[in-house]
Design a protein around this motif. Structure first.
Motif, PDB file in Angstrom:
ATOM      1  N   ILE A 117       4.812  10.047   4.558  1.00  0.00           N
ATOM      2  CA  ILE A 117       4.244   8.698   4.498  1.00  0.00           C
ATOM      3  C   ILE A 117       2.973   8.686   3.650  1.00  0.00           C
ATOM      4  O   ILE A 117       2.747   7.752   2.860  1.00  0.00           O
ATOM      5  CB  ILE A 117       3.957   8.184   5.924  1.00  0.00           C
ATOM      6  N   ILE A 118       2.139   9.712   3.795  1.00  0.00           N
ATOM      7  CA  ILE A 118       0.920   9.790   2.987  1.00  0.00           C
ATOM      8  C   ILE A 118       1.285   9.771   1.502  1.00  0.00           C
ATOM      9  O   ILE A 118       0.691   9.037   0.706  1.00  0.00           O
ATOM     10  CB  ILE A 118       0.119  11.061   3.340  1.00  0.00           C
ATOM     11  N   GLY A 119       2.255  10.594   1.116  1.00  0.00           N
ATOM     12  CA  GLY A 119       2.666  10.629  -0.285  1.00  0.00           C
ATOM     13  C   GLY A 119       3.222   9.307  -0.769  1.00  0.00           C
ATOM     14  O   GLY A 119       2.867   8.821  -1.851  1.00  0.00           O
ATOM     15  N   ILE A 120       4.084   8.690   0.046  1.00  0.00           N
ATOM     16  CA  ILE A 120       4.685   7.409  -0.342  1.00  0.00           C
ATOM     17  C   ILE A 120       3.628   6.316  -0.431  1.00  0.00           C
ATOM     18  O   ILE A 120       3.621   5.502  -1.369  1.00  0.00           O
ATOM     19  CB  ILE A 120       5.784   7.015   0.669  1.00  0.00           C
ATOM     20  N   ALA A 121       2.693   6.297   0.536  1.00  0.00           N
ATOM     21  CA  ALA A 121       1.670   5.245   0.559  1.00  0.00           C
ATOM     22  C   ALA A 121       0.669   5.383  -0.582  1.00  0.00           C
ATOM     23  O   ALA A 121       0.074   4.386  -1.010  1.00  0.00           O
ATOM     24  CB  ALA A 121       0.938   5.275   1.899  1.00  0.00           C
ATOM     25  N   LEU A 122       0.495   6.617  -1.076  1.00  0.00           N
ATOM     26  CA  LEU A 122      -0.447   6.815  -2.182  1.00  0.00           C
ATOM     27  C   LEU A 122       0.160   6.441  -3.533  1.00  0.00           C
ATOM     28  O   LEU A 122      -0.576   6.123  -4.474  1.00  0.00           O
ATOM     29  CB  LEU A 122      -0.904   8.278  -2.219  1.00  0.00           C
TER      30      LEU A 122
ATOM     31  N   ALA B 235      -2.084  10.853 -11.377  1.00  0.00           N
ATOM     32  CA  ALA B 235      -1.947  10.622  -9.930  1.00  0.00           C
ATOM     33  C   ALA B 235      -0.487  10.520  -9.508  1.00  0.00           C
ATOM     34  O   ALA B 235      -0.121  10.923  -8.396  1.00  0.00           O
ATOM     35  CB  ALA B 235      -2.701   9.358  -9.531  1.00  0.00           C
ATOM     36  N   LEU B 236       0.371   9.980 -10.367  1.00  0.00           N
ATOM     37  CA  LEU B 236       1.791   9.892 -10.036  1.00  0.00           C
ATOM     38  C   LEU B 236       2.361  11.271  -9.727  1.00  0.00           C
ATOM     39  O   LEU B 236       3.141  11.441  -8.779  1.00  0.00           O
ATOM     40  CB  LEU B 236       2.572   9.245 -11.191  1.00  0.00           C
ATOM     41  N   ALA B 237       1.966  12.257 -10.544  1.00  0.00           N
ATOM     42  CA  ALA B 237       2.453  13.616 -10.317  1.00  0.00           C
ATOM     43  C   ALA B 237       1.885  14.192  -9.031  1.00  0.00           C
ATOM     44  O   ALA B 237       2.608  14.796  -8.229  1.00  0.00           O
ATOM     45  CB  ALA B 237       2.081  14.506 -11.500  1.00  0.00           C
ATOM     46  N   MET B 238       0.582  13.985  -8.812  1.00  0.00           N
ATOM     47  CA  MET B 238      -0.072  14.596  -7.650  1.00  0.00           C
ATOM     48  C   MET B 238       0.404  13.988  -6.340  1.00  0.00           C
ATOM     49  O   MET B 238       0.703  14.696  -5.371  1.00  0.00           O
ATOM     50  CB  MET B 238      -1.585  14.443  -7.773  1.00  0.00           C
ATOM     51  N   PHE B 239       0.475  12.659  -6.284  1.00  0.00           N
ATOM     52  CA  PHE B 239       0.809  12.005  -5.018  1.00  0.00           C
ATOM     53  C   PHE B 239       2.266  12.249  -4.644  1.00  0.00           C
ATOM     54  O   PHE B 239       2.596  12.367  -3.461  1.00  0.00           O
ATOM     55  CB  PHE B 239       0.523  10.510  -5.105  1.00  0.00           C
TER      56      PHE B 239
END
Length: 645
Positions: free
Chosen positions: A157-162, A367-371
């Protein structure tokens, strides 16, 4: 001949965990600066939002940003290096929590806004920080309520929400600068992302680990050369900007504000726990109760320091968890170095203004890659979850569904009372609370029937505890269809009760199959119908065989294909004395089945006997999955709906 006494063996030096490795100074500086660049935009957005909402001047905003960076640096060093029982000693960067934004704005406006509102915020922040520090060991005792089904859901969820945050930066940032139709923004974002991917594909070693840094620097330089990046703020900023305690005045204490901030910190504790587990997964270090307590104590201490030094509540920053996964640099001293750099940036406004010149689309591409890598860590954690237990399916699907709902539709928070907006205002917060709550409801509240492991037509769902209490006849009736013909496999699996989980139940069937005598096994082989036979197509061979072979259309072959398969089956049975048994669902095409069968004709009888057992075990595994799927109420409802359409 003289003999020499054997030297005593030296005790082997205990190898350092990668987390505790101190890298050379040059690498620490480069890796640390990479963390700062990835972190900077998220670090300063909370002061910007707050200042705009409560009516602070530009000079006051600049001081808030400097204070934020300064305190972020201290908090990150405390969390990563640690002392006494404070700090988790993992590569976790600390930043101001977004959860606190709405409550802080409400607190400040209720106190009249401006600097007077800030003083009430700081009073609440200091008390909430002390509360978090003191409650850390008690909260950490709840770690048993964070199994992989919860932690995996929270991390995912953290990854999706970011990701929407990254997407917002990629389209120009929030507010009037946002323009999803701007081709330049798209080019900068995708170009930066492509460069990061290319570096990681082409290079190894040091260059691969600084791919994000290179992408940000190159993307910014290209934007500057094309006139789309400005560093005018550097000239306007002063060289030195000291952060002094209580710069805006002595804090004021309001009971309502303090309660509101304590609620924020309780929710933040859940997020911090998820980030700690995520980082533990990445660096391959087991997270224990004491680790959670140390992390939360660091949050509490950092929050208290934030209130003193004119900043706000702190938590572990999930953005940088993704960077650790992407670069695979696990040393906590890298984060400590990033903390030192942030302290310097907080004291030198010109340096902060230089970093702030990175265009939003360039930052968004990185950020797309990191999140997304944070989401991947969540998927990896969930891979350890037993999804044959439908309760876990409900927990994960509901938590993710609600988290995505409020993430893509943030205005739904306005539909609930003000006290609930702190929960519905964040997908991470809502999803985490739902995952924890449903795990309690399904796995810890009331008498559990165990995992639902079978759904038998005309009967209610069968739970694991029900299976353990079955008579032999009931057990054979429920699971007899996993195998063709004789029932001895199921009967012997019955003798292995009780089963701790569905995996043990599966293994009982496999063990009973594989340890049987060769005569018993050959008797079982003979019970399996020929591939593509009329008996299978008509249903005479049983629903199990029909379901197996219809997966690739073997029940509706044309005459030519049917004849080709029949010839192969005849040749096989003539050579080995039993039918050709293939787990059809493990193949991708009719041609692959033919190729596999022809290849097996060259095997020895002993090897073919062993392969037939493996194929039968695989077929039983698929039938077991069907049985479990029938026990899942969500799956059953969907398939029934499709059948009725």
């Amino acid at each position: 001949m003289a003999t020499t006494a054997a030297l005593p063996e030296r005790p082997a030096r205990r190898a350092k965990h990668p987390v505790d490795e101190v890298l050379p100074a040059g690498k620490l500086a480069v890796y640390g600066f990479q963390h700062v660049l990835a972190f900077y935009a998220g670090a300063v957005v909370v002061p910007i939002l707050l200042a705009s909402a409560i009516g602070l001047s530009e000079r006051e905003l600049i001081h808030l940003i400097n204070a934020d960076l300064f305190t972020c640096g201290i908090a990150s060093i405390v969390q990563s290096i640690g002392f006494w029982k404070v700090g988790v000693r993992l590569p976790l960067l600390q930043g101001v929590t977004f959860t606190a934004v709405s409550p802080m704005i409400a607190i400040a406006l209720a106190a009249g806004g401006g600097t007077q509102g800030l003083l009430v915020i700081y009073g609440a922040v200091i008390v909430a920080g002390i509360f978090t520090f003191l409650m850390a060991p008690y909260f950490s005792r709840l770690i048993r309520f964070f199994p992989p089904v919860v932690t995996g859901s929270v991390i995912l969820i953290i990854g999706i929400a970011l990701l929407p945050v990254a997407a917002g930066d990629a389209t120009g940032g929030a507010g009037p600068t946002s323009d999803p139709t701007n081709p330049k923004y798209l080019a900068y974002a995708l170009g930066t992302l492509a460069l990061i991917v290319a570096i990681q594909r082409i290079f190894r070693g040091f260059l691969a680990t600084v791919a994000v840094l290179v992408g940000l620097v190159v993307g910014t330089l290209v934007a500057w050369l094309l006139g789309d990046a400005s560093f005018s703020g550097v000239a306007d900023s002063s060289w030195v900007g000291l952060t002094t305690p209580f710069y805006f005045g002595w804090p004021k204490f309001s009971v309502a504000a303090i309660i509101s901030m304590i609620v924020v910190m309780l929710i933040t504790a859940v997020e911090t726990t998820g980030d700690v587990f995520a980082t533990g997964e990445i660096v391959e270090k087991r997270i224990k109760r004491d680790d959670i307590a140390r992390a939360l104590r660091a949050d509490g201490l950092a929050t208290t320091i934030g209130g003193v030094f004119n900043s706000f509540p702190y938590t572990c920053f999930a953005e940088n968890v993704g960077l650790v996964r992407l670069t695979r640099v696990k040393s906590r001293y890298v984060v400590a170095t990033a903390g030192a750099i942030m302290i310097v940036l907080g004291l030198i406004p010109k340096a902060g203004a230089l970093v702030a010149g990175i265009p939003h689309p360039v930052l968004g591409g990185a950020a797309l890659a990191m999140f997304a890598t944070v989401a991947v860590v969540g998927i990896q954690t969930l891979s350890r979850v037993d999804f044959h237990d439908h309760r876990n399916v409900v927990i994960v699907s509901t938590a993710i569904g609600l988290a995505v709902f409020v993430t893509v539709q943030p205005d739904v928070a306005k539909a609930v009372p003000s006290w609930a907006q702190i929960i519905f205002g964040s997908g991470i917060t809502l999803g985490s609370i739902v995952a924890i709550g449903l795990n309690l409801l399904f796995h810890h509240v009331g008498r559990s029937r165990g995992a639902a492991v079978a759904g038998v037509p005309g009967r209610s769902l069968v739970g694991l505890n029900d299976v353990n209490q079955m008579s032999r006849e009931e057990f054979v009736e429920t699971f007899g269809g996993l195998f063709q013909g004789p029932r001895w496999v199921v009967e012997r699996a019955y003798d292995e009760r009780p089963y701790a989980d569905t995996r043990e139940l599966r293994r009982a069937f496999q063990d009973a199959l594989l340890v049987a005598s060769k005569d018993e096994q050959r008797e079982l082989f003979a019970a399996y119908p020929e591939l593509g036979s009329d008996a299978v197509a008509s249903g005479e061979a049983g629903a199990g065989s029909f379901g197996d072979q219809s997966a690739l259309g073997l029940t509706r072959l044309d005459d030519e294909a049917h004849g080709e398969l029949a010839a192969l089956a005849d040749a096989y049975e003539e050579r080995f004395g039993f039918p050709l048994i293939i787990s059809v669902r493990d193949r991708s095409s009719f041609e692959q089945i033919l190729e596999h069968g022809r290849h097996r004709l060259d095997n020895s009888p002993t090897q073919e006997h062993a392969l037939a057992l493996i194929e039968i075990a695989n077929i039983a595994g698929h039938r077991f999955d069907d049985l479990v799927a029938d026990a899942n109420p969500i799956y059953t409802a969907r398939t029934r709906g499709l059948a009725d359409a």
